[in-house]
Design a protein around this motif. Structure first.
Motif, PDB file in Angstrom:
ATOM      1  N   ILE A 299      -4.159  14.256   3.303  1.00  0.00           N
ATOM      2  CA  ILE A 299      -3.393  13.019   3.416  1.00  0.00           C
ATOM      3  C   ILE A 299      -4.245  11.886   2.862  1.00  0.00           C
ATOM      4  N   ARG A 300      -3.708  11.178   1.897  1.00  0.00           N
ATOM      5  CA  ARG A 300      -4.437  10.051   1.324  1.00  0.00           C
ATOM      6  C   ARG A 300      -4.170   8.792   2.147  1.00  0.00           C
ATOM      7  N   THR A 301      -5.221   8.070   2.454  1.00  0.00           N
ATOM      8  CA  THR A 301      -5.091   6.839   3.222  1.00  0.00           C
ATOM      9  C   THR A 301      -4.475   5.747   2.350  1.00  0.00           C
TER      10      THR A 301
ATOM     11  N   TRP B 289       0.843  -1.185   0.000  1.00  0.00           N
ATOM     12  CA  TRP B 289       0.000   0.000   0.000  1.00  0.00           C
ATOM     13  C   TRP B 289       0.882   1.240   0.000  1.00  0.00           C
ATOM     14  N   LEU B 290       0.408   2.279  -0.679  1.00  0.00           N
ATOM     15  CA  LEU B 290       1.121   3.548  -0.721  1.00  0.00           C
ATOM     16  C   LEU B 290       0.301   4.615  -0.009  1.00  0.00           C
ATOM     17  N   GLU B 291       0.976   5.542   0.637  1.00  0.00           N
ATOM     18  CA  GLU B 291       0.319   6.689   1.267  1.00  0.00           C
ATOM     19  C   GLU B 291       0.964   7.964   0.732  1.00  0.00           C
ATOM     20  N   HIS B 292       0.129   8.939   0.404  1.00  0.00           N
ATOM     21  CA  HIS B 292       0.590  10.200  -0.159  1.00  0.00           C
ATOM     22  C   HIS B 292      -0.063  11.369   0.576  1.00  0.00           C
TER      23      HIS B 292
ATOM     24  N   VAL C  26       3.088  13.638  -2.715  1.00  0.00           N
ATOM     25  CA  VAL C  26       4.334  13.141  -2.124  1.00  0.00           C
ATOM     26  C   VAL C  26       4.062  11.766  -1.524  1.00  0.00           C
ATOM     27  N   ASN C  27       4.781  10.751  -1.984  1.00  0.00           N
ATOM     28  CA  ASN C  27       4.666   9.414  -1.409  1.00  0.00           C
ATOM     29  C   ASN C  27       5.537   9.357  -0.149  1.00  0.00           C
ATOM     30  N   HIS C  28       4.905   9.537   1.003  1.00  0.00           N
ATOM     31  CA  HIS C  28       5.667   9.648   2.245  1.00  0.00           C
ATOM     32  C   HIS C  28       5.682   8.372   3.080  1.00  0.00           C
TER      33      HIS C  28
END
Length: 378
Positions: free
Chosen positions: A342-344, A172-175, A363-365
């Motif tokens: 903030i994207r979940t 999973w990615l969060e941005h 931004v993929n943080h």
């Protein structure tokens, strides 16, 4: 020789509270961990309150060394997943441990043993009961504050899992993105075009009572949008009712966007909510006597929001419907002074969701993943 690791299944309310509170000790003074509300977390494991137990079972375990709690884990069986989808796995979740490989080994072996008893084929986690629960072990982004709907963990969790033979299952990615950079004129122009072309209209809500009649339709579209994903498990009507009670009161109605066609069919929706991370840190697990104050402040005067859910009907994907949502949010965020969204967590394989955000300077943080391991038959 050190003290042995003792694994104990919990049954009492006192033990459940110890299970819930263990991370408070493990992450004490950690600036990135976001604590849950203890009472709500305990209710999450109450079969009389949480309808997820209509089709799931959970067994909870604590690990002890020299009479001190050093780890915890939940073994979860989702019967719909096993019986209807023929995915013969046992889930593990709420996995927290000190930096001791033997503690992880003992906890995960306990879950594996249950899976073997049930003649299941593999173990995967960290996972909750369903798609509405927290997911994944953090693999990147340890220096960013967590959210109320994600787990935080130390980097050594990954080391433990990989040393024990677990391999990556899903990622999973969060941005996040700066909302002040949203192109308001562009979204409005495109939104107007799409509305006219497909005869769509957006609904904006002022009161929570106005939202409630649409929640069932939102979740029906949620299932239609996400049902092809590998991680998807259907959500029952009782779970939807539980969600209404648990989350809707915390969401500003203006942060819920809904689009329908001229026949009243649901075409798209999106839900954002205030970021409660810092407020939950201040509350320290308790609403009373004073914990509710920072939460109310975060709800009524947020600067950051959490993009919780977004869905577009498959027939309308790639037709620009998202511009209507973005236009509506750009106006709301500007009005309320929101500066960051903030994207979940989103599956890296979810191409439909990835396409929605392609025009944003995100931004993929953080990254997180679930790990799996085959269960050797008895």
């Amino acid at each position: 020789m050190g003290y042995p690791v003792l694994i104990k299944e919990i049954h009492s309310k006192k033990e459940l509270k110890q299970f819930v509170k263990f991370p408070f000790q493990l992450y004490k003074d950690n600036p990135y961990w976001v604590p849950p509300i203890i009472k709500e977390e305990m209710e999450n494991f109450d079969p009389q309150r949480n309808p997820v137990f209509d089709h799931s079972d959970a067994r909870l375990f604590l690990a002890y060394r020299n009479n001190e709690i050093v780890g915890r884990i939940a073994a979860i069986i989702n019967h719909y997943e096993i019986d209807q989808q023929q995915v013969r796995k046992i889930r593990f979740g709420w996995y927290d441990v000190i930096d001791d490989l033997e503690v992880s080994r003992a906890l995960l072996s306990q879950v594996m043993e249950i899976g073997k008893e049930q003649q299941l084929e593999f173990i995967e986690g960290p996972l909750g009961f369903s798609n509405l629960d927290k997911v994944g072990v953090l693999t990147y982004g340890y220096d960013h504050i967590g959210t109320m709907i994600t787990w935080y963990n130390h980097p050594y969790y990954v080391t433990h899992l990989e040393k024990l033979g677990f391999v990556k299952s899903k990622e999973w990615l969060e941005h996040y993105f700066d909302t002040t950079h949203m192109r308001m004129d562009h979204y409005k122009r495109m939104a107007d075009v799409v509305k006219r072309r497909y005869k769509l209209r957006e609904l904006n809500f002022k009161k929570t009572a106005d939202v409630l009649p649409y929640v069932d339709k939102i979740f029906a579209l949620f299932e239609e949008t996400y049902k092809e994903l590998a991680s998807f498990v259907p959500i029952s009507k009782r779970q939807i009712s539980y969600f209404k009670k648990k989350y809707i009161p915390f969401i500003d109605p203006e942060f819920i966007k809904y689009i329908e066609d001229e026949q009243g069919n649901t075409i798209a929706f999106a839900i954002t909510m205030p970021s409660f991370s810092k407020a939950l840190q201040k509350a320290k697990g308790h609403l009373f006597p004073f914990g509710f104050i920072p939460l109310l402040q975060a709800k009524n005067n947020p600067k950051e929001v959490l993009f919780y859910l977004i869905g577009v009907h498959p027939d309308y994907q790639k037709k620009g419907v998202v511009f209507i949502l973005f236009d509506a949010y750009a106006k709301t965020y500007h009005k309320k002074g929101i500066t960051k969204a903030i994207r979940t967590p989103e599956l890296e394989t979810n191409t439909a969701i990835n396409a929605i955000w392609k025009d944003f300077d995100t931004v993929n943080h953080k990254r997180r993943r679930t790990y799996r391991k085959d269960i050797e038959p008895a």
